[in-house]
Design a protein around this motif. Structure first.
Motif, PDB file in Angstrom:
ATOM      1  N   UNK A  37       0.598  -1.289   0.073  1.00 28.60           N
ATOM      2  CA  UNK A  37      -0.051   0.013   0.078  1.00 28.60           C
ATOM      3  C   UNK A  37       0.869   1.071   0.033  1.00 28.60           C
ATOM      4  N   UNK A  38       2.063   1.339   0.315  1.00 26.50           N
ATOM      5  CA  UNK A  38       2.876   2.196   0.412  1.00 26.50           C
ATOM      6  C   UNK A  38       4.366   1.984   0.431  1.00 26.50           C
ATOM      7  N   UNK A  39       5.249   2.556  -0.629  1.00 24.77           N
ATOM      8  CA  UNK A  39       6.683   2.358  -0.634  1.00 24.77           C
ATOM      9  C   UNK A  39       7.436   3.605  -0.143  1.00 24.77           C
ATOM     10  N   UNK A  40       8.254   3.669   0.892  1.00 25.21           N
ATOM     11  CA  UNK A  40       9.091   4.591   1.564  1.00 25.21           C
ATOM     12  C   UNK A  40      10.415   4.697   0.879  1.00 25.21           C
ATOM     13  N   UNK A  41      11.092   5.900   0.804  1.00 27.53           N
ATOM     14  CA  UNK A  41      12.396   6.057   0.486  1.00 27.53           C
ATOM     15  C   UNK A  41      12.857   5.757  -0.848  1.00 27.53           C
ATOM     16  N   UNK A  42      12.211   4.918  -1.802  1.00 29.54           N
ATOM     17  CA  UNK A  42      12.523   4.668  -3.047  1.00 29.54           C
ATOM     18  C   UNK A  42      12.102   5.741  -3.680  1.00 29.54           C
ATOM     19  N   UNK A  43      12.895   5.700  -5.123  1.00 29.05           N
ATOM     20  CA  UNK A  43      12.530   6.895  -6.210  1.00 29.05           C
ATOM     21  C   UNK A  43      11.380   6.530  -6.963  1.00 29.05           C
ATOM     22  N   UNK A  44      11.071   7.413  -7.825  1.00 29.91           N
ATOM     23  CA  UNK A  44       9.786   7.000  -8.590  1.00 29.91           C
ATOM     24  C   UNK A  44       9.820   5.684  -9.444  1.00 29.91           C
ATOM     25  N   UNK A  45      11.263   5.372  -9.816  1.00 27.98           N
ATOM     26  CA  UNK A  45      11.401   4.120 -10.796  1.00 27.98           C
ATOM     27  C   UNK A  45      11.250   2.712  -9.775  1.00 27.98           C
ATOM     28  N   UNK A  46      11.799   3.000  -8.462  1.00 29.44           N
ATOM     29  CA  UNK A  46      11.715   1.806  -7.780  1.00 29.44           C
ATOM     30  C   UNK A  46      10.382   1.527  -7.092  1.00 29.44           C
ATOM     31  N   UNK A  47       9.794   2.836  -6.992  1.00 29.56           N
ATOM     32  CA  UNK A  47       8.323   2.565  -6.566  1.00 29.56           C
ATOM     33  C   UNK A  47       7.484   1.816  -7.287  1.00 29.56           C
ATOM     34  N   UNK A  48       7.851   2.366  -8.625  1.00 26.73           N
ATOM     35  CA  UNK A  48       6.902   1.666  -9.771  1.00 26.73           C
ATOM     36  C   UNK A  48       7.049   0.220  -9.779  1.00 26.73           C
ATOM     37  N   UNK A  49       8.239  -0.228  -9.598  1.00 30.91           N
ATOM     38  CA  UNK A  49       8.766  -1.547  -9.686  1.00 30.91           C
ATOM     39  C   UNK A  49       7.934  -2.485  -8.471  1.00 30.91           C
ATOM     40  N   UNK A  50       7.933  -1.814  -7.373  1.00 30.29           N
ATOM     41  CA  UNK A  50       7.152  -2.562  -6.299  1.00 30.29           C
ATOM     42  C   UNK A  50       5.816  -2.581  -6.584  1.00 30.29           C
ATOM     43  N   UNK A  51       5.319  -1.640  -7.116  1.00 28.34           N
ATOM     44  CA  UNK A  51       3.541  -1.504  -7.173  1.00 28.34           C
ATOM     45  C   UNK A  51       3.263  -2.534  -8.458  1.00 28.34           C
ATOM     46  N   UNK A  52       4.256  -2.671  -9.434  1.00 32.46           N
ATOM     47  CA  UNK A  52       3.882  -3.345 -10.654  1.00 32.46           C
ATOM     48  C   UNK A  52       3.339  -4.719 -10.425  1.00 32.46           C
ATOM     49  N   UNK A  53       3.942  -5.292  -9.160  1.00 33.61           N
ATOM     50  CA  UNK A  53       3.545  -6.772  -9.052  1.00 33.61           C
ATOM     51  C   UNK A  53       1.818  -6.720  -9.054  1.00 33.61           C
ATOM     52  N   UNK A  54       1.209  -5.648  -8.555  1.00 35.67           N
ATOM     53  CA  UNK A  54      -0.414  -5.407  -8.329  1.00 35.67           C
ATOM     54  C   UNK A  54      -0.967  -5.193  -9.806  1.00 35.67           C
ATOM     55  N   UNK A  55      -0.166  -5.011 -10.871  1.00 35.55           N
ATOM     56  CA  UNK A  55      -0.839  -4.387 -11.857  1.00 35.55           C
ATOM     57  C   UNK A  55      -1.936  -5.557 -12.465  1.00 35.55           C
TER      58      UNK A  55
END
Length: 437
Positions: A30-48
């Motif tokens: 539900x939230x990614x902290x400290x990562x850049x926009x690219x890293x955040x997108x990678x973590x969130x991509x598994x739920x696409x």
């Protein structure tokens, strides 16, 4: 209640930032902290929604869901029946999968290559010829007072590189951060990183080799008789050369602007020689800006197992190494391979058109969690659990430091790690070969 997973290693780029915090609720990020926009997108991509959750086999031109056993069997049949299969990708999965993949290549007598052949392959070739003065990113953070980015734009490609390892971090011996550091950028255009630089050398496209040699000449003699070299004025070249000689600890980071422009590995030869020259006067190091988070890992594992980092041919039963002959693009352009296994990569989006066209004509197996242009052409798709998010593993940072990837959430039902898929595939290949013997 939400759960916070700390000290997570980001599986996006070669920085492998290890200070990420992930907030998980009901097995969802539900939230990614400290990562850049690219890293955040990678973590969130598994739920696409485009996530592939079931094995697929192409029948009559259409994909149909299949059991994992049937998909593995079909994939093994394709590889065993091929005369010269190609195994490509590997840079966005864990080292444990690399080991099984190399064993599979040996079993098949296949060509195995990773994405280094289209990015930092020239760097590896040059390092093999000359050697490299390097260090860890921690040393750069703690000691460097001069940072040079050559043919690289970390503000876009490695967004936290500047803040974690070079300019904007406080090191043990550089506790004032950017106030104690100088930034030099060499590029063909004024990038976002160049806008931050104290010195910007705008080099003409293809002129990197001449500029490096000019810097070497000035460092050795203190003179330069040309008014400009590759579009860079003489006075600026002399000033930067003196800056490099007189720093306490310098670090040169280079990207594809140097490896994939005119000169290729000869550019890197020159850069390595420049750093060697500078070490007569001060401490200077050099490091390639590796892109995919574990591209360094594959080169390391392949070297352990075969003696060679990439572009490896097992067709004679033992490993042979020849970039330009056994690299994936060249094998495809010459239409030498008659089947392919692509793991954690999308060559159709990035290879030359003729190479992609041949890949489309031959039987193709893809191991990937998402729909990509390459996956759309596949005959068999095996969906894995995503390394560093849904399964643990080992990855190598761009400075060759190994880090453990964490498992943050459970993968979709039926999705298992790349290493397990490849192990099943290897076992099925061996079984089919026994039956055919």
């Amino acid at each position: 209640m939400p759960k916070i997973v700390t000290d997570v290693v980001c599986p996006f780029c070669g920085c492998l930032c290890d200070d990420i915090e992930i907030v998980v609720e009901d097995n969802r990020i539900v939230e990614v902290r400290n990562a850049c926009s690219l890293g955040t997108a990678k973590f969130m991509s598994v739920q696409k929604e485009d996530r592939i959750k079931k094995p697929m086999i192409r029948k009559d031109g259409e994909f149909v869901e299949a059991s994992l056993k049937d998909a593995i069997k079909k994939a093994a049949e394709i590889l065993v029946n091929a005369d010269r299969p190609l195994l490509y990708g590997w840079s966005s999965t864990e080292c444990e999968a690399h080991r099984i993949g190399i064993m599979l290549a040996e079993e098949l007598g296949a060509v195995i290559d990773n994405t280094a052949s289209v990015c930092h392959g020239p760097s590896i070739i040059a390092i093999q010829e000359i050697g490299m003065s390097s260090c860890t990113l921690g040393q750069v953070k703690n000691r460097a007072d001069l940072i040079i980015y050559w043919g690289s734009n970390p503000s876009s490609a490695h967004p936290r590189h500047l803040s974690r390892y070079t300019m904007f971090c406080r090191g043990f011996f550089r506790d004032k951060g950017a106030k104690e550091r100088t930034l030099v950028v060499v590029d063909v255009r004024k990038t976002d990183t160049a806008k931050l630089a104290d010195y910007f050398l705008q080099v003409k496209p293809g002129g990197d080799y001449e500029l490096i040699q000019a810097l070497r000449y000035v460092i050795r003699t203190g003179e330069l008789d040309k008014k400009e070299v590759s579009g860079v004025p003489r006075d600026l070249i002399i000033e930067v050369a003196e800056l490099m000689k007189n720093c306490h600890f310098g670090a040169l980071f280079f990207g594809l602007g140097l490896t994939m422009s005119k000169g290729k590995h000869r550019n890197i030869d020159a850069a390595l020689s420049l750093v060697r020259d500078l070490n007569k006067y001060t401490k200077f190091v050099l490091m390639p800006m590796r892109g995919h988070y574990n591209v360094t890992g594959f080169n390391t594992v392949a070297t352990w197992m075969t003696g060679y980092p990439f572009s490896i041919d097992f067709s004679r039963g033992y490993p042979r190494y020849n970039p330009g002959e056994y690299t994936a693009v060249d094998v495809l352009l010459r239409e030498e391979c008659d089947a392919a296994l692509v793991v954690a990569s999308d060559p159709v989006s990035h290879f030359p058109r003729k190479a992609a066209e041949h890949l489309a004509r031959i039987p193709l197996i893809v191991i990937d969690p998402h729909w990509t242009p390459t996956a759309m052409l596949a005959d068999v798709i095996l969906p894995p659990a995503v390394a560093g998010i849904e399964t643990e593993g080992t990855a190598y940072r761009m400075d060759h430091v190994p880090l453990m990837l964490k498992k943050v959430i459970e993968p979709p039902e039926g999705c298992i790690p790349d290493r397990e898929l490849l192990k099943m595939l290897l076992e099925e290949v061996r079984e089919l070969k026994k039956k055919g013997a």
